[in-house]
Write a protein that holds these residues in place. Structure first.
Motif, PDB file in Angstrom:
ATOM      1  N   ASP A  89     -14.327   5.179  -5.662  1.00 30.92           N
ATOM      2  CA  ASP A  89     -13.479   6.357  -5.863  1.00 30.92           C
ATOM      3  C   ASP A  89     -12.081   5.895  -6.256  1.00 30.92           C
ATOM      4  O   ASP A  89     -11.225   5.653  -5.409  1.00 30.92           O
ATOM      5  CB  ASP A  89     -13.414   7.206  -4.588  1.00 30.92           C
ATOM      6  CG  ASP A  89     -12.553   8.448  -4.754  1.00 30.92           C
ATOM      7  OD1 ASP A  89     -12.080   8.732  -5.887  1.00 30.92           O
ATOM      8  OD2 ASP A  89     -12.336   9.154  -3.745  1.00 30.92           O
ATOM      9  N   SER A  90     -11.854   5.813  -7.536  1.00 29.19           N
ATOM     10  CA  SER A  90     -10.568   5.316  -8.048  1.00 29.19           C
ATOM     11  C   SER A  90      -9.477   6.377  -8.018  1.00 29.19           C
ATOM     12  O   SER A  90      -8.347   6.102  -8.425  1.00 29.19           O
ATOM     13  CB  SER A  90     -10.740   4.787  -9.469  1.00 29.19           C
ATOM     14  OG  SER A  90     -11.142   5.839 -10.324  1.00 29.19           O
ATOM     15  N   THR A  91      -9.782   7.568  -7.511  1.00 27.09           N
ATOM     16  CA  THR A  91      -8.783   8.636  -7.459  1.00 27.09           C
ATOM     17  C   THR A  91      -8.157   8.795  -6.077  1.00 27.09           C
ATOM     18  O   THR A  91      -7.288   9.644  -5.897  1.00 27.09           O
ATOM     19  CB  THR A  91      -9.405   9.984  -7.869  1.00 27.09           C
ATOM     20  OG1 THR A  91     -10.407  10.356  -6.921  1.00 27.09           O
ATOM     21  CG2 THR A  91     -10.003   9.901  -9.262  1.00 27.09           C
ATOM     22  N   ASN A  92      -8.564   8.010  -5.105  1.00 20.20           N
ATOM     23  CA  ASN A  92      -8.028   8.114  -3.747  1.00 20.20           C
ATOM     24  C   ASN A  92      -6.765   7.261  -3.629  1.00 20.20           C
ATOM     25  O   ASN A  92      -6.836   6.033  -3.610  1.00 20.20           O
ATOM     26  CB  ASN A  92      -9.074   7.683  -2.720  1.00 20.20           C
ATOM     27  CG  ASN A  92      -8.605   7.875  -1.295  1.00 20.20           C
ATOM     28  OD1 ASN A  92      -7.433   8.100  -1.033  1.00 20.20           O
ATOM     29  ND2 ASN A  92      -9.533   7.782  -0.366  1.00 20.20           N
ATOM     30  N   TYR A  93      -5.626   7.917  -3.537  1.00 18.94           N
ATOM     31  CA  TYR A  93      -4.354   7.197  -3.493  1.00 18.94           C
ATOM     32  C   TYR A  93      -4.244   6.280  -2.281  1.00 18.94           C
ATOM     33  O   TYR A  93      -3.577   5.254  -2.320  1.00 18.94           O
ATOM     34  CB  TYR A  93      -3.174   8.171  -3.533  1.00 18.94           C
ATOM     35  CG  TYR A  93      -2.892   8.882  -2.226  1.00 18.94           C
ATOM     36  CD1 TYR A  93      -1.946   8.377  -1.337  1.00 18.94           C
ATOM     37  CD2 TYR A  93      -3.573  10.041  -1.865  1.00 18.94           C
ATOM     38  CE1 TYR A  93      -1.679   9.009  -0.137  1.00 18.94           C
ATOM     39  CE2 TYR A  93      -3.314  10.680  -0.675  1.00 18.94           C
ATOM     40  CZ  TYR A  93      -2.378  10.172   0.191  1.00 18.94           C
ATOM     41  OH  TYR A  93      -2.120  10.797   1.385  1.00 18.94           O
ATOM     42  N   LYS A 118       0.464   2.792  -8.428  1.00 20.15           N
ATOM     43  CA  LYS A 118      -0.766   3.536  -8.730  1.00 20.15           C
ATOM     44  C   LYS A 118      -0.984   4.624  -7.677  1.00 20.15           C
ATOM     45  O   LYS A 118      -1.373   5.751  -8.005  1.00 20.15           O
ATOM     46  CB  LYS A 118      -1.964   2.582  -8.783  1.00 20.15           C
ATOM     47  CG  LYS A 118      -3.275   3.260  -9.089  1.00 20.15           C
ATOM     48  CD  LYS A 118      -3.302   3.862 -10.480  1.00 20.15           C
ATOM     49  CE  LYS A 118      -4.668   4.439 -10.787  1.00 20.15           C
ATOM     50  NZ  LYS A 118      -4.741   5.062 -12.110  1.00 20.15           N
ATOM     51  N   LEU A 122      -1.026   8.724  -8.375  1.00 20.35           N
ATOM     52  CA  LEU A 122      -2.099   9.635  -7.956  1.00 20.35           C
ATOM     53  C   LEU A 122      -1.600  10.719  -7.010  1.00 20.35           C
ATOM     54  O   LEU A 122      -2.150  11.809  -6.969  1.00 20.35           O
ATOM     55  CB  LEU A 122      -3.232   8.852  -7.293  1.00 20.35           C
ATOM     56  CG  LEU A 122      -4.017   7.927  -8.215  1.00 20.35           C
ATOM     57  CD1 LEU A 122      -4.937   7.017  -7.414  1.00 20.35           C
ATOM     58  CD2 LEU A 122      -4.821   8.745  -9.224  1.00 20.35           C
ATOM     59  N   ASN A 123      -0.563  10.412  -6.230  1.00 18.20           N
ATOM     60  CA  ASN A 123      -0.011  11.378  -5.286  1.00 18.20           C
ATOM     61  C   ASN A 123       1.485  11.103  -5.139  1.00 18.20           C
ATOM     62  O   ASN A 123       1.880  10.215  -4.384  1.00 18.20           O
ATOM     63  CB  ASN A 123      -0.714  11.281  -3.928  1.00 18.20           C
ATOM     64  CG  ASN A 123      -0.157  12.259  -2.914  1.00 18.20           C
ATOM     65  OD1 ASN A 123       0.740  13.045  -3.204  1.00 18.20           O
ATOM     66  ND2 ASN A 123      -0.680  12.200  -1.694  1.00 18.20           N
TER      67      ASN A 123
END
Length: 185
Positions: A89-93, A118, A122-123
């Motif tokens: 899951d590359s979208t989890n900050y 990064k 993302l957040n």
């Protein structure tokens, strides 16, 4: 005939998913209770029962880092867990925040900086990542950037961590703003 096969597969799959979720929830409880050894054991069971549990890899890695203590520099198994979490899951900050912290502790500032950046990408409200980036700039001697990022972290989460204020006070002290530093420390 096909319907029976699908029903059987479904009945065999559902318990595994439920058990994995149960392991994950118990592991997370152990993690938040600072029982890292139990958390590692339960996160491992969750991973074994559900290969798509990126959060299990993430928090198992964090627990391994806690258990490793000062010997973490020689150990890379927690980093492997962080990298697996990002792969799943590359979208989890949080994954980038945790790996950035690990690199910061290893004094690998370029890797720490890119992971904190990064995480913030993302957040933008990731206060702990902003604090981490502030520390990178502090260690690099760029006090203005360090102050900018710690101020942003405090503006987002002013009640969460005394560390934010302590770090800001230290930065202000290094800048020669002693009276301001006293209020933070």
């Amino acid at each position: 005939m096909k319907l029976k096969v699908y029903v059987k597969l479904l009945l065999l799959t559902i318990p595994n998913i439920l058990f994995a979720q149960n392991y994950y929830e118990k592991a997370l409880e152990s993690y938040y209770n600072n029982d890292d050894l139990k958390a590692i054991e339960l996160f491992t069971l969750a991973i074994e029962n559900d290969d798509h549990t990126a959060l299990s890899y993430l928090y198992r890695g964090r627990s391994k880092l806690s258990v490793a203590g000062n010997s973490f520099i020689d150990r890379n198994d927690f980093m492997d867990d962080y990298k697996e979490a990002i792969k799943l899951d590359s979208t989890n900050y949080k994954s980038y925040e945790f790996i950035g912290t690990a690199y910061l502790l290893k004094n690998e500032l370029d890797d720490a900086k890119s992971n904190f950046e990064k995480s913030i990408e993302l957040n933008s409200e990731a206060a702990a990542s902003l604090q981490g980036l502030s520390l990178v700039y502090l260690y690099e001697g760029n006090l203005n950037e360090a102050l900018k990022f710690i101020n942003k972290a405090i503006s987002i989460d002013s009640s969460s961590s005394a560390d934010f204020y302590t770090n800001r006070g230290y930065i202000k002290m290094l800048m020669g703003h002693f009276e301001e530093a006293i209020f933070d420390c």
